[in-house]
Design a protein around this motif. Sequence first.
Motif, PDB file in Angstrom:
ATOM      1  N   PHE A  10       0.854  -1.294  -0.004  1.00  0.00           N
ATOM      2  CA  PHE A  10      -0.026   0.164   0.045  1.00  0.00           C
ATOM      3  C   PHE A  10       0.804   1.180   0.006  1.00  0.00           C
ATOM      4  O   PHE A  10       0.659   2.298  -0.659  1.00  0.00           O
ATOM      5  N   SER A  11       1.806   1.289   0.838  1.00  0.00           N
ATOM      6  CA  SER A  11       2.874   2.313   0.813  1.00  0.00           C
ATOM      7  C   SER A  11       3.587   2.748  -0.490  1.00  0.00           C
ATOM      8  O   SER A  11       3.599   4.029  -0.880  1.00  0.00           O
ATOM      9  N   VAL A  12       4.052   1.864  -1.135  1.00  0.00           N
ATOM     10  CA  VAL A  12       4.693   1.941  -2.433  1.00  0.00           C
ATOM     11  C   VAL A  12       3.623   2.572  -3.280  1.00  0.00           C
ATOM     12  O   VAL A  12       3.805   3.489  -4.061  1.00  0.00           O
ATOM     13  N   ILE A  13       2.505   1.970  -3.458  1.00  0.00           N
ATOM     14  CA  ILE A  13       1.592   2.371  -4.432  1.00  0.00           C
ATOM     15  C   ILE A  13       1.215   3.804  -4.192  1.00  0.00           C
ATOM     16  O   ILE A  13       1.090   4.634  -5.057  1.00  0.00           O
ATOM     17  N   GLY A  14       0.881   4.097  -2.848  1.00  0.00           N
ATOM     18  CA  GLY A  14       0.446   5.701  -2.403  1.00  0.00           C
ATOM     19  C   GLY A  14       1.797   6.509  -2.814  1.00  0.00           C
ATOM     20  O   GLY A  14       1.616   7.419  -3.492  1.00  0.00           O
ATOM     21  N   MET A  15       2.870   6.352  -2.484  1.00  0.00           N
ATOM     22  CA  MET A  15       4.187   7.193  -2.379  1.00  0.00           C
ATOM     23  C   MET A  15       4.483   7.274  -4.006  1.00  0.00           C
ATOM     24  O   MET A  15       4.557   8.315  -4.348  1.00  0.00           O
ATOM     25  N   TRP A  16       4.782   6.035  -4.449  1.00  0.00           N
ATOM     26  CA  TRP A  16       5.207   6.369  -5.939  1.00  0.00           C
ATOM     27  C   TRP A  16       4.377   6.400  -7.042  1.00  0.00           C
ATOM     28  O   TRP A  16       4.501   7.099  -7.985  1.00  0.00           O
ATOM     29  N   GLY A  17       3.140   5.950  -6.847  1.00  0.00           N
ATOM     30  CA  GLY A  17       2.041   5.879  -7.797  1.00  0.00           C
ATOM     31  C   GLY A  17       1.415   7.267  -7.734  1.00  0.00           C
ATOM     32  O   GLY A  17       0.861   7.676  -8.703  1.00  0.00           O
ATOM     33  N   VAL A  18       1.139   7.782  -6.782  1.00  0.00           N
ATOM     34  CA  VAL A  18       0.483   9.089  -6.549  1.00  0.00           C
ATOM     35  C   VAL A  18       1.401  10.315  -5.959  1.00  0.00           C
ATOM     36  O   VAL A  18       1.498  11.330  -7.000  1.00  0.00           O
ATOM     37  N   ARG A  19       1.957  10.245  -5.114  1.00  0.00           N
ATOM     38  CA  ARG A  19       2.527  11.390  -4.497  1.00  0.00           C
ATOM     39  C   ARG A  19       3.771  11.703  -5.658  1.00  0.00           C
ATOM     40  O   ARG A  19       3.972  13.046  -6.046  1.00  0.00           O
ATOM     41  N   ILE A  20       4.799  10.886  -5.855  1.00  0.00           N
ATOM     42  CA  ILE A  20       6.009  11.207  -6.802  1.00  0.00           C
ATOM     43  C   ILE A  20       5.621  11.369  -8.232  1.00  0.00           C
ATOM     44  O   ILE A  20       6.047  12.593  -8.450  1.00  0.00           O
ATOM     45  N   ILE A  21       4.864  10.466  -8.737  1.00  0.00           N
ATOM     46  CA  ILE A  21       4.685  10.703 -10.168  1.00  0.00           C
ATOM     47  C   ILE A  21       3.798  12.141 -10.188  1.00  0.00           C
ATOM     48  O   ILE A  21       3.896  13.105 -11.061  1.00  0.00           O
ATOM     49  N   GLY A  22       2.705  12.310  -9.369  1.00  0.00           N
ATOM     50  CA  GLY A  22       1.761  13.615  -9.337  1.00  0.00           C
ATOM     51  C   GLY A  22       2.676  14.559  -9.119  1.00  0.00           C
ATOM     52  O   GLY A  22       2.605  15.642  -9.834  1.00  0.00           O
ATOM     53  N   THR A  23       3.721  14.611  -8.283  1.00  0.00           N
ATOM     54  CA  THR A  23       4.465  15.813  -8.138  1.00  0.00           C
ATOM     55  C   THR A  23       5.567  16.292  -9.196  1.00  0.00           C
ATOM     56  O   THR A  23       5.694  17.381  -9.548  1.00  0.00           O
ATOM     57  N   PHE A  24       5.952  14.929  -9.701  1.00  0.00           N
ATOM     58  CA  PHE A  24       6.749  15.443 -11.095  1.00  0.00           C
ATOM     59  C   PHE A  24       6.028  15.873 -12.025  1.00  0.00           C
ATOM     60  O   PHE A  24       6.730  16.888 -12.675  1.00  0.00           O
ATOM     61  N   ILE A  25       5.040  15.502 -12.113  1.00  0.00           N
ATOM     62  CA  ILE A  25       4.121  16.203 -13.299  1.00  0.00           C
ATOM     63  C   ILE A  25       3.779  17.431 -13.224  1.00  0.00           C
ATOM     64  O   ILE A  25       3.841  18.531 -13.913  1.00  0.00           O
ATOM     65  N   CYS A  26       3.179  17.820 -11.823  1.00  0.00           N
ATOM     66  CA  CYS A  26       2.884  19.173 -11.470  1.00  0.00           C
ATOM     67  C   CYS A  26       4.109  20.072 -11.501  1.00  0.00           C
ATOM     68  O   CYS A  26       3.812  21.225 -11.842  1.00  0.00           O
ATOM     69  N   THR A  27       5.212  19.740 -10.771  1.00  0.00           N
ATOM     70  CA  THR A  27       6.314  20.774 -10.760  1.00  0.00           C
ATOM     71  C   THR A  27       7.322  20.637 -11.539  1.00  0.00           C
ATOM     72  O   THR A  27       7.849  21.816 -12.038  1.00  0.00           O
ATOM     73  N   GLN A  28       7.646  19.527 -12.310  1.00  0.00           N
ATOM     74  CA  GLN A  28       8.757  19.435 -13.304  1.00  0.00           C
ATOM     75  C   GLN A  28       8.237  19.874 -14.642  1.00  0.00           C
ATOM     76  O   GLN A  28       8.896  20.230 -15.385  1.00  0.00           O
ATOM     77  N   LEU A  29       6.991  19.360 -14.979  1.00  0.00           N
ATOM     78  CA  LEU A  29       6.500  19.151 -16.275  1.00  0.00           C
ATOM     79  C   LEU A  29       5.684  20.461 -16.478  1.00  0.00           C
ATOM     80  O   LEU A  29       5.480  21.311 -17.501  1.00  0.00           O
ATOM     81  N   LEU A  30       4.748  20.738 -15.517  1.00  0.00           N
ATOM     82  CA  LEU A  30       3.640  21.797 -15.618  1.00  0.00           C
ATOM     83  C   LEU A  30       4.084  23.178 -15.019  1.00  0.00           C
ATOM     84  O   LEU A  30       3.477  24.226 -15.053  1.00  0.00           O
ATOM     85  N   GLY A  31       5.259  23.190 -14.211  1.00  0.00           N
ATOM     86  CA  GLY A  31       5.675  24.154 -13.356  1.00  0.00           C
ATOM     87  C   GLY A  31       4.916  24.593 -12.455  1.00  0.00           C
ATOM     88  O   GLY A  31       4.986  26.110 -12.013  1.00  0.00           O
ATOM     89  N   MET A  32       4.295  23.692 -11.765  1.00  0.00           N
ATOM     90  CA  MET A  32       3.572  24.292 -10.403  1.00  0.00           C
ATOM     91  C   MET A  32       4.348  24.339  -9.377  1.00  0.00           C
ATOM     92  O   MET A  32       5.472  23.944  -9.384  1.00  0.00           O
ATOM     93  N   GLY A  33       4.008  24.944  -8.401  1.00  0.00           N
ATOM     94  CA  GLY A  33       4.681  25.182  -7.101  1.00  0.00           C
ATOM     95  C   GLY A  33       4.229  23.993  -6.015  1.00  0.00           C
ATOM     96  O   GLY A  33       3.918  22.945  -5.967  1.00  0.00           O
ATOM     97  N   LEU A  34       4.798  24.759  -4.713  1.00  0.00           N
ATOM     98  CA  LEU A  34       4.920  24.003  -3.469  1.00  0.00           C
ATOM     99  C   LEU A  34       3.295  23.249  -3.076  1.00  0.00           C
ATOM    100  O   LEU A  34       2.955  22.309  -2.735  1.00  0.00           O
ATOM    101  N   ILE A  35       2.002  24.288  -3.500  1.00  0.00           N
ATOM    102  CA  ILE A  35       0.732  23.987  -2.996  1.00  0.00           C
ATOM    103  C   ILE A  35       0.474  22.575  -3.972  1.00  0.00           C
ATOM    104  O   ILE A  35      -0.226  21.765  -3.280  1.00  0.00           O
ATOM    105  N   ALA A  36       0.804  22.636  -5.164  1.00  0.00           N
ATOM    106  CA  ALA A  36       0.503  21.377  -5.809  1.00  0.00           C
ATOM    107  C   ALA A  36       1.243  20.165  -5.219  1.00  0.00           C
ATOM    108  O   ALA A  36       0.566  19.165  -5.429  1.00  0.00           O
TER     109      ALA A  36
END
Length: 457
Positions: free
Chosen positions: A402-428
Motif C-alpha cells: 500500500f505504501s509503495v503504491i501511494g508514495m510512488w504511484g500518487v505522490r511522486i508521479i503527481g509531484t513530478f508532473i505538477c512541478t517539473q512538467l507543468l511548472g506548478m509550485g509547493l501547493i500542488a
Amino acid sequence: MEKWNIRKNKMLPVIFALAWPTMLEQFLQTAVQYIDTAMVGSLGTQATAAVGSTSTVNWLIGSTVSAIGVGLLAFISQSFGAGNRERAKRASGQAVLVVLAVGISFTIVIAAINKQVPVWMQVDEGIRDMASRYFLILYAPMLFRTANIIFGTVLRSVGDTKTPMRVGVVMNIINTVLNFLFIYPTRVAVIAGISITLPGAGFGIEGAALASAIAYTYGGIAITVKLWKHADISPKGQSFKPDKTILIPCIRVAFPNMCQRFATSLGYVVFASMINSLGETSAAAHTIANTVESGFYIPGWGMQTAAATLAGNALGAKDGKKLRDLERAIIPLETGLMTVCGALLFAFAPQLMTLFSRDAEVIMLGSTVLRMVAISEPFYGIPIVLEGMMQGVGKTVAPFIFSVIGMWGVRIIGTFICTQLLGMGLIAAWACMIAHNVLLFMLFAVYFARGKWKPKF
C-alpha cells in the motif's frame, strides 16, 4: 452491546497506559524539533534550507532502523503474550547483535556519502557544504542512535513505554541547552533591566547538529544501561551469537516493513528533491511546515505503539476476543484525536509558521499548505493504528504494498508532473501528498474490513 461496552471500557485504560508515555516522548521530541527549527530559522532562510535539505535522508535512515525494530517488537510481544519470557530474553540478546551490526554499517555508509547527499537532493550550490557538514555531524554517533531506537522498541514490546520516555526527556533537555550554547555566539541579553552575558560558541547550524549528536550519544548509552538492568527483558547472560530460531522470524516481519519504510523514505527524498528545485522560499516553507505538521501526528504514533504491543500480546495468548476489543476501542479513539489535531492545525497554522520564520512569503506559503493538509489528518491517522495492529501480529507485506503504491504511484508521479512538467509550485506538491494520504486510508480500511490480516486462533 452492554457486555461489549464493559470490555471496551476495560481496554481503554490499557491503551492509554501504553500510549501516553510514547505520546509525551514524541511531544517532547517535537518540541525540541520546533526549538531547533526556530533557532536555525533565526540564522536566515539559507540556514533553514540547508538543514531541511537533508531531513528526508534523515527519515530514510531512521525509518530503516525502526523497521528492524518492528520484527523484534512482534517476536517479543508475542512471546510475552504466550508467557514465554525466556524466549523474549533470548530475543533481547539478539537485539544487541542487531544494534552493533546495523549501527556500525550505517556509520561507514554515512561517512562515505555525506558530501554527495546535498548534490542528490538538488540543494543550491551555495549551501551544499553547509548541508553536508550538518548531515555528517548529526549522524556521526549512528551506533548510539541505533541503540536508542532498537532498545527502546524492545522495552516497549513488553509494555515498558515509560523508560524510553524518561531517557527521551533527558535527551531533549541536553539538546535544548546545548543548542543555546553552540548555535549562537557569546551575546548580552537584557532581562528586567539587567545585562547578562550569555556564553556561546557561534557554530551556527553545525552547533545544532553537534547538540543533537551529543544528546543521541547520551540516549544510546542510557537506554542500553536501562535495558541491561531491566527485570523482564535484560539481555544479560544471553548469547550474542546469531540465533536463527529468533532472527529468521524477526526478519520475516521486519523485511517487508524495512522495504516499506525504505521505499517510502526514498520517496520522501525524491519528493523533497523536487521541492528543493523550486527555490529557497519553497524549501524553507516546506521544511517548517513539515516540522509543524509532525507535532500533530503525536496521537497517531502513540496509539500505534499501543496497538502493536497489545495485538502481539493477543496473538501470543491466542485471545481473539482481546484483539477484537482492541480494534473496537482504538480506531474510534484515534479518529477523534486526529480530528481534533486537524482542527487545531487548521486554526493556528499562521501563528505556528510565525514561530519559525520572519519571512512573510515563507509564512504565507507554509500556512496555506498546512491548512490543506489539516483536513486530511484523520485520513492519515487511521492507517497508522491499523498498521500498528498488523505489525503486532506480523502482517507487514500488505502495508508495504500500500505504501509503495501511494508514495510512488500518487505522490511522486503527481509531484513530478505538477512541478517539473507543468511548472506548478509547493501547493500542488502538497496536494499530491494529501492525495497519497487519502489513498492509504482507503487501501488500509478496505483490507482491514475484509479481515485478511487477522490471525486464525
